[in-house]
Design a protein around this motif. Structure first.
Motif, PDB file in Angstrom:
ATOM      1  N   LEU A   1     -36.874  48.581  -0.108  1.00 51.35           N
ATOM      2  CA  LEU A   1     -37.425  48.121   1.170  1.00 51.35           C
ATOM      3  C   LEU A   1     -38.942  48.225   1.081  1.00 51.35           C
ATOM      4  CD1 LEU A   1     -36.983  47.209   4.103  1.00 51.35           C
ATOM      5  CD2 LEU A   1     -36.761  49.629   4.738  1.00 51.35           C
ATOM      6  N   MET A   2     -39.614  47.072   0.902  1.00 50.66           N
ATOM      7  CA  MET A   2     -41.059  47.059   0.660  1.00 50.66           C
ATOM      8  C   MET A   2     -41.860  47.050   1.956  1.00 50.66           C
ATOM      9  SD  MET A   2     -41.089  44.360  -2.523  1.00 50.66           S
ATOM     10  CE  MET A   2     -42.838  44.562  -2.877  1.00 50.66           C
ATOM     11  N   PHE A   3     -41.376  46.336   2.964  1.00 51.48           N
ATOM     12  CA  PHE A   3     -42.032  46.286   4.270  1.00 51.48           C
ATOM     13  C   PHE A   3     -40.969  46.421   5.346  1.00 51.48           C
ATOM     14  CE2 PHE A   3     -44.902  43.800   1.581  1.00 51.48           C
ATOM     15  CZ  PHE A   3     -46.139  44.350   1.893  1.00 51.48           C
ATOM     16  N   ALA A   4     -41.348  47.033   6.455  1.00 49.96           N
ATOM     17  CA  ALA A   4     -40.448  47.133   7.604  1.00 49.96           C
ATOM     18  C   ALA A   4     -41.291  47.044   8.868  1.00 49.96           C
ATOM     19  CB  ALA A   4     -39.658  48.424   7.573  1.00 49.96           C
ATOM     20  N   SER A   5     -40.695  46.480   9.892  1.00 50.27           N
ATOM     21  CA  SER A   5     -41.406  46.311  11.168  1.00 50.27           C
ATOM     22  C   SER A   5     -40.803  47.226  12.210  1.00 50.27           C
ATOM     23  CB  SER A   5     -41.309  44.861  11.648  1.00 50.27           C
ATOM     24  OG  SER A   5     -41.941  43.990  10.732  1.00 50.27           O
ATOM     25  N   GLN A   6     -41.689  47.775  13.037  1.00 47.50           N
ATOM     26  CA  GLN A   6     -41.249  48.623  14.142  1.00 47.50           C
ATOM     27  C   GLN A   6     -42.258  48.504  15.273  1.00 47.50           C
ATOM     28  OE1 GLN A   6     -41.060  53.113  13.940  1.00 47.50           O
ATOM     29  NE2 GLN A   6     -38.868  52.655  13.883  1.00 47.50           N
TER      30      GLN A   6
ATOM     31  N   GLU B   1     -43.754  34.460   0.509  1.00 48.79           N
ATOM     32  CA  GLU B   1     -43.198  35.497  -0.339  1.00 48.79           C
ATOM     33  C   GLU B   1     -44.338  36.337  -0.904  1.00 48.79           C
ATOM     34  OE1 GLU B   1     -39.032  33.795  -2.105  1.00 48.79           O
ATOM     35  OE2 GLU B   1     -40.858  33.077  -3.073  1.00 48.79           O
ATOM     36  N   TYR B   2     -44.078  37.611  -1.040  1.00 45.86           N
ATOM     37  CA  TYR B   2     -45.090  38.558  -1.472  1.00 45.86           C
ATOM     38  C   TYR B   2     -45.340  38.403  -2.967  1.00 45.86           C
ATOM     39  CZ  TYR B   2     -47.660  43.002  -1.404  1.00 45.86           C
ATOM     40  OH  TYR B   2     -48.629  43.973  -1.474  1.00 45.86           O
ATOM     41  N   GLN B   3     -46.631  38.343  -3.342  1.00 45.91           N
ATOM     42  CA  GLN B   3     -46.990  38.126  -4.741  1.00 45.91           C
ATOM     43  C   GLN B   3     -48.049  39.123  -5.171  1.00 45.91           C
ATOM     44  OE1 GLN B   3     -48.043  34.097  -5.751  1.00 45.91           O
ATOM     45  NE2 GLN B   3     -48.797  34.626  -7.787  1.00 45.91           N
ATOM     46  N   LEU B   4     -47.839  39.690  -6.351  1.00 44.91           N
ATOM     47  CA  LEU B   4     -48.826  40.549  -6.994  1.00 44.91           C
ATOM     48  C   LEU B   4     -49.020  40.029  -8.409  1.00 44.91           C
ATOM     49  CD1 LEU B   4     -47.578  44.048  -5.804  1.00 44.91           C
ATOM     50  CD2 LEU B   4     -49.853  43.107  -5.355  1.00 44.91           C
ATOM     51  N   GLY B   5     -50.216  39.592  -8.728  1.00 42.34           N
ATOM     52  CA  GLY B   5     -50.440  38.965 -10.021  1.00 42.34           C
ATOM     53  C   GLY B   5     -49.575  37.727 -10.133  1.00 42.34           C
TER      54      GLY B   5
ATOM     55  N   ILE C   1     -43.714  37.251  -8.250  1.00 39.48           N
ATOM     56  CA  ILE C   1     -43.366  36.903  -6.877  1.00 39.48           C
ATOM     57  C   ILE C   1     -42.107  37.679  -6.508  1.00 39.48           C
ATOM     58  CG2 ILE C   1     -42.669  35.065  -5.304  1.00 39.48           C
ATOM     59  CD1 ILE C   1     -44.251  33.122  -7.042  1.00 39.48           C
ATOM     60  N   PHE C   2     -42.203  38.478  -5.468  1.00 37.25           N
ATOM     61  CA  PHE C   2     -41.098  39.322  -5.043  1.00 37.25           C
ATOM     62  C   PHE C   2     -40.281  38.571  -3.990  1.00 37.25           C
ATOM     63  CE2 PHE C   2     -44.294  41.977  -6.858  1.00 37.25           C
ATOM     64  CZ  PHE C   2     -43.613  42.990  -7.511  1.00 37.25           C
ATOM     65  N   SER C   3     -39.276  37.847  -4.465  1.00 35.62           N
ATOM     66  CA  SER C   3     -38.457  37.043  -3.559  1.00 35.62           C
ATOM     67  C   SER C   3     -37.656  37.954  -2.643  1.00 35.62           C
ATOM     68  CB  SER C   3     -37.501  36.148  -4.352  1.00 35.62           C
ATOM     69  OG  SER C   3     -38.238  35.236  -5.141  1.00 35.62           O
ATOM     70  N   LYS C   4     -37.612  37.568  -1.394  1.00 36.02           N
ATOM     71  CA  LYS C   4     -36.949  38.384  -0.384  1.00 36.02           C
ATOM     72  C   LYS C   4     -35.433  38.301  -0.536  1.00 36.02           C
ATOM     73  CE  LYS C   4     -36.916  39.154   4.630  1.00 36.02           C
ATOM     74  NZ  LYS C   4     -37.386  38.633   5.937  1.00 36.02           N
TER      75      LYS C   4
ATOM     76  N   ASP D   1     -27.433  43.900   5.411  1.00 35.05           N
ATOM     77  CA  ASP D   1     -28.489  43.959   6.423  1.00 35.05           C
ATOM     78  C   ASP D   1     -29.809  43.746   5.697  1.00 35.05           C
ATOM     79  OD1 ASP D   1     -30.286  44.436   8.413  1.00 35.05           O
ATOM     80  OD2 ASP D   1     -29.727  46.536   8.745  1.00 35.05           O
ATOM     81  N   ALA D   2     -30.288  42.499   5.742  1.00 30.28           N
ATOM     82  CA  ALA D   2     -31.483  42.124   4.974  1.00 30.28           C
ATOM     83  C   ALA D   2     -32.745  42.189   5.816  1.00 30.28           C
ATOM     84  CB  ALA D   2     -31.299  40.722   4.389  1.00 30.28           C
ATOM     85  N   GLY D   3     -32.757  43.032   6.853  1.00 30.83           N
ATOM     86  CA  GLY D   3     -33.936  43.149   7.691  1.00 30.83           C
ATOM     87  C   GLY D   3     -35.135  43.681   6.936  1.00 30.83           C
ATOM     88  N   GLY D   4     -36.315  43.358   7.428  1.00 31.45           N
ATOM     89  CA  GLY D   4     -37.534  43.747   6.733  1.00 31.45           C
ATOM     90  C   GLY D   4     -37.745  42.868   5.514  1.00 31.45           C
ATOM     91  N   TYR D   5     -38.506  43.407   4.555  1.00 28.63           N
ATOM     92  CA  TYR D   5     -38.749  42.671   3.303  1.00 28.63           C
ATOM     93  C   TYR D   5     -38.163  43.502   2.178  1.00 28.63           C
ATOM     94  CZ  TYR D   5     -41.164  39.296   0.317  1.00 28.63           C
ATOM     95  OH  TYR D   5     -41.449  38.275  -0.565  1.00 28.63           O
ATOM     96  N   GLN D   6     -37.007  43.040   1.649  1.00 36.37           N
ATOM     97  CA  GLN D   6     -36.288  43.814   0.644  1.00 36.37           C
ATOM     98  C   GLN D   6     -36.164  43.035  -0.662  1.00 36.37           C
ATOM     99  OE1 GLN D   6     -32.584  45.636   2.002  1.00 36.37           O
ATOM    100  NE2 GLN D   6     -33.086  45.057   4.119  1.00 36.37           N
TER     101      GLN D   6
END
Length: 642
Positions: free
Chosen positions: A177-182, A213-217, A220-223, A235-240
């Protein structure tokens, strides 16, 4: 009788051919139905546990790349707690460890210990260390089961990451779980913050692709979606993303006590990411992972899991290690349908149970080999679903094939069971593929024994009776004689009015001398049985005022050629050759010599196979009609009591 049987073979074969071509269609529709039902079960998550078990197994057997040299874990063990004599440790202890580690120039330090409440002494000292720009502290996001825990006050948001771990329905950790919203705010994870700090030191900054989609270099970290790979109810909530474990032990470890005592190599710290966290079981920061198996199911400490996540990010960006990718949903459906249909086709292709079983193991091996090879390149495709589809449709195919074979056998046995002996009917069924391939028996040359019968003065007798009376009298006679042929493992090839042509050793050929001799013995035994049956019939007919009859039998053993004769509109079982003619001529030889009611003549070619088994008298070398050479003829004498 055989012409009747073979005349029925053609429509029988046609009937079976009508069934067999329907096999693909009749199996395809149920197979598709079975596969569709399986897809429905899969859609509801029914196969997800199996998919996850297989994923775990492949995770464990992958080549081990070894610990990540960019990481170091400072673990708090049970021995460390015993050494300090208390828990939680004071803030001063953590401040001392952080200060010592900073002396050796790590790139980043992550403290995976909740410090929201001051634990004196040393709280201000700890805050001073936490405010170092390369230190990341933790917060927890909280949910219905637990309250949110904040990071220590005075630390910037860029130095805080949540350490909440996403757990699958079976209790194992497989996701990052890379990002989560609250409350409308998006938070980065603890492991991502540490990895970003390391990459920023390498000049790599994050960005978003056009698809958000989140990218570093170049990575690409596909959700992760709710149905990615083997998942169906995620439960694919957030960015996993799917967590690609590096190894069970992701990094070198030193104890908290060793860190305080400076008992470590400074090179283990320099330019590394340092994780500080608890591994002591009593602190209960342990989780099930794909490596948890067997009795006891060892758990992985949370700090190690965070190290796994950071290592995955670094490996993807700096080492070009592939991230997990997944088939689109339509591709997974085609993949499953393909194997579902393959199961029925395998059963259609192979009728042998060993071949089918072997094919099932080969197919399952191929499915899992493909899945494993893709796992090595970062691909996760469903495995339990296609394997289950293949097994279910192949089982259905086997059951259908057995039902079809039962129908075919019933058809053949109904047709042949009353026309031949049970042994020959069974043998014909065993040879059904050859029989039913074209509805015809291919021609073949073999050695058999031929038997001909004829009634003496039948033509004169028939002139005194009406056709109805004649048939009423003749049918019981032919039926009785036929039974004796069948009882002695022969077949009736044809009726010639009052005459019978029978054969022993066909249509299933005898190939050994012992079998050929047995055919000759059966033929002579059948002739003697027919003689005795004729005596019984004569007694009955005399009581009914019907005339007494006499019968001649000729038997010869030799080569013949047999096979289907005719075409699709008229087909009979042909038995041709000089041996047939000789047997016929033996039956009509020396008609005037009729010592008893049933005269049985054989030639030397038959006698050599039945020596000492029957009583015979020699009639010498006699000329036969149509033969240029004489034949040694013998009469078989019925030695049974009259």
């Amino acid at each position: 009788m055989i012409p009747f049987i073979v005349s029925k073979l053609n429509p029988l074969a046609q009937k079976v051919r009508e069934i067999i071509p329907q096999f693909p269609g009749q199996v395809a529709i149920p197979s598709l139905t079975i596969t569709a039902l399986l897809l429905g079960v899969r859609q509801l998550g029914g196969l997800q546990p199996l998919e996850l078990i297989l994923f775990d197994a492949m995770t464990r057997i992958r080549p081990d790349p070894g610990p990540d040299p960019r990481l170091l874990i400072v673990e708090i063990t049970e021995q460390d707690i015993a050494n300090q004599g208390t828990w939680p440790f004071s803030d001063r202890l953590f401040a001392e460890v952080l200060e010592e580690l900073q002396r050796h120039q790590p790139i980043a330090i992550g403290l995976d210990i909740v410090r929201d409440i001051p634990t004196e002494p040393g709280h201000q000292e700890l805050l001073a260390q936490l405010q170092q720009p390369n230190v990341i502290a933790i917060t927890t996001l909280g949910n219905e089961e637990k309250q949110r825990v904040s990071a220590p006050a005075g630390i910037s948001a860029e130095q805080i990451g949540f350490n909440d771990i996403a757990i699958d329905p079976d209790g194992r950790v497989r996701r990052n779980l890379m990002f989560a919203s609250q409350d409308g705010t998006t938070f980065p994870s603890f492991s991502l913050q540490l990895a970003r700090f390391y990459l920023k030191n390498q000049g790599i900054e994050p960005m978003l692709t056009e698809a958000q989609e989140y990218q570093l270099g170049n990575a690409i970290f596909s959700k992760l979606k709710f149905n990615s790979g083997g998942y169906q109810s995620l439960d694919a909530g957030g960015y996993q993303t799917l967590l690609n474990y590096r190894t069970e032990s992701v990094a070198r470890k030193i104890s908290f006590t060793e860190a305080i005592a400076r008992d470590f190599d400074p090179e283990w710290v320099r330019d590394k990411i340092i994780f500080i966290g608890a591994t002591a079981p009593t602190l209960k920061d342990l989780f099930y992972t794909p490596y948890s198996r067997g009795i006891g199911q060892l758990k992985m400490p949370g700090v190690v899991i965070h190290g796994q996540k950071s290592s995955q990010i670094l490996s993807a960006v700096l080492d070009d290690k592939p991230l997990f990718w997944f088939m689109p949903e339509w591709g997974e459906i085609l993949w499953i349908v393909f194997w579902g249909m393959s199961g029925s086709l395998v059963v259609q292709r192979f009728h042998n149970s060993m071949m089918i079983t072997g094919s099932v193991f080969i197919a399952l091996g191929l499915i899992f080999s493909i899945g494993y090879s893709l796992i090595l390149t970062g691909g996760w495709i469903p495995l339990a679903a296609p394997a289950t589809a293949f097994i279910c449709t192949s089982l259905f195919g086997v059951m259908y094939q057995r039902q079809l074979a039962g129908k075919q056998q019933q058809m053949v046995m109904n047709l042949l069971g009353q026309q031949t002996s049970p042994e020959i009917a069974t043998a014909l069924w065993t040879e059904r593929d050859r029989l039913l391939e074209s509805g015809m028996l291919p021609w073949q040359t073999l050695k058999a024994t031929i038997l001909f019968t004829d009634l003496k003065n039948f033509s004169t007798l028939s002139e005194t009776k009406t056709p109805e009376e004649l048939m009423t009298w003749l049918n019981p006679y032919l039926s009785a004689m036929t039974d004796e042929v069948l009882n002695h493992h022969g077949i009736v090839n044809k009726f010639t009015g009052d005459g019978i042509m029978a054969a022993f050793g066909v249509p299933i050929p005898s190939t050994t001398p012992e079998q050929i001799a047995k055919d000759a013995e059966n033929a002579v035994s059948a002739a003697l049985a027919m003689s005795r049956k004729l005596q019984e019939l004569n007694q009955t007919w005399q009581q009914e005022g019907l005339p007494k009859v006499q019968m001649r039998i000729g038997i010869f053993t030799g080569p013949i050629t047999v096979g289907s004769l005719g075409g699709k509109h008229r087909l009979e079982y042909g038995i041709i050759g000089d041996s047939v003619n000789t047997a016929s001529r033996l039956e009509s030889c020396e008609k005037q010599r009729h010592p008893d009611d049933c005269r049985i003549l054989i030639a030397r070619e038959t006698l050599v196979h039945i020596l000492d088994k029957f009583k015979v008298e020699s009639w010498g070398a006699l000329p036969l009609k149509g033969k240029s050479k004489t034949i040694e003829v013998y009469r078989v004498i019925d030695s049974s009591p009259k």
